[in-house]
Scaffold this motif. Structure first.
Motif, mmCIF file in Angstrom:
data_model
loop_
_atom_site.group_PDB
_atom_site.id
_atom_site.type_symbol
_atom_site.label_atom_id
_atom_site.label_comp_id
_atom_site.label_asym_id
_atom_site.label_seq_id
_atom_site.Cartn_x
_atom_site.Cartn_y
_atom_site.Cartn_z
ATOM 1 N N LEU A 1 0.801 -1.211 0.000
ATOM 2 C CA LEU A 1 0.000 0.000 0.000
ATOM 3 C C LEU A 1 0.841 1.270 0.000
ATOM 4 O O LEU A 1 0.327 2.344 0.248
ATOM 5 N N ALA A 2 2.112 1.163 -0.320
ATOM 6 C CA ALA A 2 2.971 2.347 -0.345
ATOM 7 C C ALA A 2 2.413 3.412 -1.284
ATOM 8 O O ALA A 2 2.498 4.604 -1.006
ATOM 9 N N ALA A 3 1.806 2.976 -2.373
ATOM 10 C CA ALA A 3 1.247 3.924 -3.338
ATOM 11 C C ALA A 3 0.057 4.685 -2.760
ATOM 12 O O ALA A 3 -0.309 5.732 -3.270
ATOM 13 N N LEU A 4 -0.514 4.179 -1.666
ATOM 14 C CA LEU A 4 -1.654 4.842 -1.046
ATOM 15 C C LEU A 4 -1.272 5.688 0.154
ATOM 16 O O LEU A 4 -2.125 6.225 0.820
ATOM 17 N N GLY A 5 0.006 5.773 0.446
ATOM 18 C CA GLY A 5 0.402 6.676 1.509
ATOM 19 C C GLY A 5 1.141 6.054 2.674
ATOM 20 O O GLY A 5 1.160 6.624 3.749
ATOM 21 N N GLY A 6 1.712 4.886 2.507
ATOM 22 C CA GLY A 6 2.573 4.331 3.534
ATOM 23 C C GLY A 6 1.870 3.464 4.549
ATOM 24 O O GLY A 6 0.801 2.927 4.311
ATOM 25 N N ALA A 7 2.505 3.338 5.717
ATOM 26 C CA ALA A 7 2.050 2.398 6.742
ATOM 27 C C ALA A 7 0.633 2.679 7.207
ATOM 28 O O ALA A 7 -0.135 1.762 7.478
ATOM 29 N N ALA A 8 0.256 3.934 7.312
ATOM 30 C CA ALA A 8 -1.100 4.254 7.755
ATOM 31 C C ALA A 8 -2.139 3.703 6.795
ATOM 32 O O ALA A 8 -3.249 3.352 7.198
ATOM 33 N N ALA A 9 -1.782 3.628 5.526
ATOM 34 C CA ALA A 9 -2.721 3.134 4.523
ATOM 35 C C ALA A 9 -2.922 1.633 4.617
ATOM 36 O O ALA A 9 -3.887 1.099 4.086
ATOM 37 N N ALA A 10 -2.017 0.936 5.304
ATOM 38 C CA ALA A 10 -2.104 -0.517 5.374
ATOM 39 C C ALA A 10 -3.425 -0.966 5.978
ATOM 40 O O ALA A 10 -3.943 -2.007 5.618
ATOM 41 N N LEU B 1 -2.534 -1.449 -9.640
ATOM 42 C CA LEU B 1 -1.497 -1.036 -10.603
ATOM 43 C C LEU B 1 -0.575 0.035 -10.022
ATOM 44 O O LEU B 1 0.645 -0.072 -10.170
ATOM 45 N N PRO B 2 -1.110 1.058 -9.329
ATOM 46 C CA PRO B 2 -0.196 2.020 -8.704
ATOM 47 C C PRO B 2 0.706 1.380 -7.644
ATOM 48 O O PRO B 2 1.876 1.735 -7.537
ATOM 49 N N ALA B 3 0.174 0.436 -6.849
ATOM 50 C CA ALA B 3 1.000 -0.224 -5.830
ATOM 51 C C ALA B 3 2.101 -1.047 -6.475
ATOM 52 O O ALA B 3 3.245 -1.041 -6.014
ATOM 53 N N LEU B 4 1.780 -1.749 -7.551
ATOM 54 C CA LEU B 4 2.805 -2.522 -8.263
ATOM 55 C C LEU B 4 3.891 -1.604 -8.797
ATOM 56 O O LEU B 4 5.084 -1.870 -8.627
ATOM 57 N N ALA B 5 3.483 -0.515 -9.445
ATOM 58 C CA ALA B 5 4.452 0.426 -10.019
ATOM 59 C C ALA B 5 5.315 1.066 -8.938
ATOM 60 O O ALA B 5 6.537 1.167 -9.087
ATOM 61 N N GLU B 6 4.691 1.491 -7.846
ATOM 62 C CA GLU B 6 5.408 2.147 -6.755
ATOM 63 C C GLU B 6 6.474 1.242 -6.155
ATOM 64 O O GLU B 6 7.529 1.698 -5.743
ATOM 65 N N ASN B 7 6.197 -0.056 -6.119
ATOM 66 C CA ASN B 7 7.116 -1.011 -5.513
ATOM 67 C C ASN B 7 8.033 -1.688 -6.529
ATOM 68 O O ASN B 7 8.820 -2.551 -6.158
ATOM 69 N N GLY B 8 7.926 -1.326 -7.800
ATOM 70 C CA GLY B 8 8.789 -1.904 -8.823
ATOM 71 C C GLY B 8 8.501 -3.364 -9.106
ATOM 72 O O GLY B 8 9.382 -4.107 -9.513
ATOM 73 N N TRP B 9 7.260 -3.775 -8.882
ATOM 74 C CA TRP B 9 6.887 -5.163 -9.118
ATOM 75 C C TRP B 9 6.307 -5.304 -10.520
ATOM 76 O O TRP B 9 5.575 -4.433 -10.997
ATOM 77 N N ALA B 10 6.613 -6.400 -11.172
ATOM 78 C CA ALA B 10 6.058 -6.676 -12.508
ATOM 79 C C ALA B 10 5.057 -7.813 -12.383
ATOM 80 O O ALA B 10 5.309 -8.798 -11.688
#
Length: 129
Positions: A9-18, A79-88
């Motif tokens: 959930l880094a793309a949604l704003g970090g730990a609080a977003a979890a 898709l934003p979470a994947l991109a933010e974390n460099g996951w394919a």
């Protein structure tokens, strides 16, 4: 491979977003509780708690009521979470369940809905099972 919720959930704003409850188009609130990355298959599985879903009419939201939530989650969250974390991932599988069920485990009492998407040109394309 299972990743920490906070990373997914880094793309949604970090730990609080979890622990964030996401309001999806059906009006229900869902919470991401597990991400499973299958690197060899290039598949990402996102498991959401959706306590308002049900199989019986009048007991909650049925599949037809929540079907629009799946592409919304894929495009706006996954898709934003994947991109933010460099996951394919070439495929995204989204599960909604009325209770938390760890990936690979069974619960005969649980209500679960699934959809799968191919990731093509940066967009989610529904795959028909």
């Amino acid at each position: 491979m299972t990743r920490a919720l906070t990373m997914a959930l880094a793309a949604l704003g970090g730990a609080a977003a979890a622990q964030a409850v996401l309001e999806v188009p059906s009006g229900q609130g869902v919470t991401l509780y597990q991400v499973v990355l299958e690197q060899e298959a290039e598949r990402a599985r996102f498991l959401f708690l959706a306590p308002g879903i049900a199989l019986e009419d009048g007991a909650g939201l049925g599949f037809e009521a929540v079907v629009g939530d799946f592409p919304w989650l894929c495009d706006r969250v996954i898709l934003p979470a994947l991109a933010e974390n460099g996951w394919a991932a070439r495929q995204v599988v989204i599960a909604m369940s009325d209770r938390e069920i760890a990936f690979g485990e069974r619960d005969a009492e649980a209500v679960q809905f699934f959809e799968a998407f191919a990731v093509e040109d940066g967009a989610c394309v529904l795959e028909v099972f």
